[in-house]
Design a protein around this motif. Structure first.
Motif, short mmCIF file in Angstrom:
data_model
loop_
_atom_site.label_atom_id
_atom_site.label_comp_id
_atom_site.label_asym_id
_atom_site.label_seq_id
_atom_site.Cartn_x
_atom_site.Cartn_y
_atom_site.Cartn_z
N ARG A 61 -13.39 -10.25 10.57
CA ARG A 61 -12.00 -10.23 10.08
C ARG A 61 -11.87 -9.25 8.92
NH1 ARG A 61 -11.47 -16.77 9.85
NH2 ARG A 61 -11.05 -17.11 12.07
N LEU A 62 -12.80 -9.34 7.99
CA LEU A 62 -12.76 -8.44 6.82
C LEU A 62 -12.95 -6.98 7.24
CD1 LEU A 62 -14.72 -10.76 4.44
CD2 LEU A 62 -12.44 -9.82 3.94
N ALA A 63 -13.68 -6.74 8.31
CA ALA A 63 -13.90 -5.37 8.79
C ALA A 63 -12.60 -4.73 9.26
CB ALA A 63 -14.92 -5.37 9.93
N ARG A 64 -11.59 -5.55 9.58
CA ARG A 64 -10.29 -5.02 10.02
C ARG A 64 -9.33 -4.80 8.85
NH1 ARG A 64 -11.55 -8.79 14.08
NH2 ARG A 64 -10.14 -10.35 13.23
N HIS A 65 -9.79 -5.06 7.63
CA HIS A 65 -8.97 -4.82 6.44
C HIS A 65 -8.62 -3.34 6.36
CE1 HIS A 65 -8.07 -4.36 2.15
NE2 HIS A 65 -7.74 -5.64 2.17
N PRO A 66 -7.44 -3.00 5.87
CA PRO A 66 -7.06 -1.58 5.75
C PRO A 66 -8.04 -0.74 4.92
CG PRO A 66 -5.14 -2.98 5.45
CD PRO A 66 -6.33 -3.90 5.53
N ALA A 67 -8.82 -1.35 4.05
CA ALA A 67 -9.80 -0.60 3.25
C ALA A 67 -10.96 -0.09 4.10
CB ALA A 67 -10.34 -1.46 2.11
N ARG A 68 -11.10 -0.61 5.31
CA ARG A 68 -12.17 -0.19 6.24
C ARG A 68 -13.52 -0.16 5.51
NH1 ARG A 68 -9.65 -1.53 10.35
NH2 ARG A 68 -8.05 -0.18 11.18
N PHE A 69 -13.98 -1.32 5.09
CA PHE A 69 -15.24 -1.43 4.36
C PHE A 69 -16.37 -0.83 5.18
CE2 PHE A 69 -12.67 -5.20 3.07
CZ PHE A 69 -12.45 -4.83 1.74
N ALA A 70 -16.95 0.25 4.69
CA ALA A 70 -17.97 0.99 5.44
C ALA A 70 -19.18 0.11 5.77
CB ALA A 70 -18.41 2.21 4.64
N ALA A 71 -19.56 -0.77 4.87
CA ALA A 71 -20.73 -1.62 5.10
C ALA A 71 -20.55 -2.56 6.29
CB ALA A 71 -21.04 -2.43 3.84
N LEU A 72 -19.30 -2.82 6.66
CA LEU A 72 -19.04 -3.74 7.77
C LEU A 72 -18.92 -3.04 9.12
CD1 LEU A 72 -16.51 -6.20 6.08
CD2 LEU A 72 -19.02 -6.37 6.25
N ALA A 73 -18.99 -1.72 9.13
CA ALA A 73 -18.86 -0.96 10.38
C ALA A 73 -19.85 -1.39 11.47
CB ALA A 73 -18.97 0.54 10.10
N PRO A 74 -21.11 -1.71 11.13
CA PRO A 74 -22.04 -2.13 12.19
C PRO A 74 -21.61 -3.38 12.96
CG PRO A 74 -23.24 -1.55 10.19
CD PRO A 74 -21.78 -1.56 9.84
N LEU A 75 -20.69 -4.15 12.41
CA LEU A 75 -20.22 -5.35 13.10
C LEU A 75 -19.43 -5.04 14.38
CD1 LEU A 75 -19.13 -7.52 10.09
CD2 LEU A 75 -20.91 -8.08 11.74
N GLN A 76 -19.01 -3.80 14.54
CA GLN A 76 -18.29 -3.42 15.76
C GLN A 76 -19.16 -3.66 16.99
OE1 GLN A 76 -17.16 0.64 15.10
NE2 GLN A 76 -15.54 0.10 13.66
N GLN A 77 -20.47 -3.63 16.80
CA GLN A 77 -21.41 -3.80 17.91
C GLN A 77 -21.74 -5.27 18.18
OE1 GLN A 77 -21.94 -0.94 19.47
NE2 GLN A 77 -20.76 -0.02 17.82
N VAL A 78 -21.19 -6.18 17.37
CA VAL A 78 -21.50 -7.60 17.47
C VAL A 78 -20.32 -8.34 18.09
CG1 VAL A 78 -22.06 -9.69 16.14
CG2 VAL A 78 -23.01 -7.47 15.44
N ALA A 79 -20.59 -9.15 19.08
CA ALA A 79 -19.54 -9.95 19.72
C ALA A 79 -19.02 -11.00 18.74
CB ALA A 79 -20.07 -10.62 20.97
N THR A 80 -17.73 -11.26 18.82
CA THR A 80 -17.13 -12.31 18.00
C THR A 80 -17.41 -13.66 18.66
OG1 THR A 80 -15.35 -10.82 17.31
CG2 THR A 80 -14.98 -13.18 16.99
#
Length: 178
Positions: A61-80
């Motif tokens: 959820r936080l990875a979709r924040h408008p700030a686009r937290f770079a550290a959370l980018a790897p979560l795109q590869q993880v299923a919700t």
């Protein structure tokens, strides 16, 4: 200690406590870890899976924040996870491997936060699809509090199984004032 320093402390505590918890849990055979102990999430393994699922859901959820937290980018590869009771890993070893990866991601994320981002809000939907909007700092306080709450349950379950987790107090990580 300001808010960003506090969140970094909580991320370090999360990583340290998970290391303590998993080290203790791995002293039990798989059948004992999966045994239904009548806890909120059944077993020790179920409780640890719940923590991983909850953390993953919040971080995605936080990875979709408008700030686009770079550290959370790897979560795109993880299923919700579909829900908070889903068994993501059937054994402690797979769970521990993912937990270590996620804990490092949480640490990196917390170290990159700034005060402006903490004062922003996040719009999201919960696991039932109900829309909400909350302050990011408040959500992160909830995130770390949720971890502590369920690690306490896991610690109790391990203690009941005869396994000592050792020291668990955040106080051990708070720097001395002198």
């Amino acid at each position: 200690m300001n808010r960003t320093e506090h969140l970094c402390l909580m991320a370090r505590y999360n990583q340290w406590m998970n290391s303590q918890l998993y080290s203790a849990a791995m002293n039990l055979p798989d059948v004992q870890l999966a045994l239904d102990r009548q806890a909120f999430f059944g077993s020790i393994l179920g409780t640890l899976n719940h923590l991983l699922a909850g953390d993953t859901i919040w971080l995605k959820r936080l990875a979709r924040h408008p700030a686009r937290f770079a550290a959370l980018a790897p979560l795109q590869q993880v299923a919700t996870p579909q829900d908070l009771k889903t068994l993501l890993f059937a054994d402690i070893r797979g769970l521990w491997q993912q937990r270590q990866w996620l804990d490092q991601l949480i640490l990196d994320f917390s170290q990159g936060l700034n005060e402006t981002e903490l004062d922003s809000s996040l719009s999201y939907s919960n696991t039932q699809g109900i829309a909400a909007e909350r302050n990011v700092y408040g959500l992160l306080v909830h995130f770390f509090n949720h971890q502590t709450h369920h690690r306490g349950q896991a610690t109790t379950l391990l203690s009941q199984a005869g396994v000592d987790v050792g020291a668990t107090d955040l106080l051990l990580l708070i720097p001395s004032a002198s």
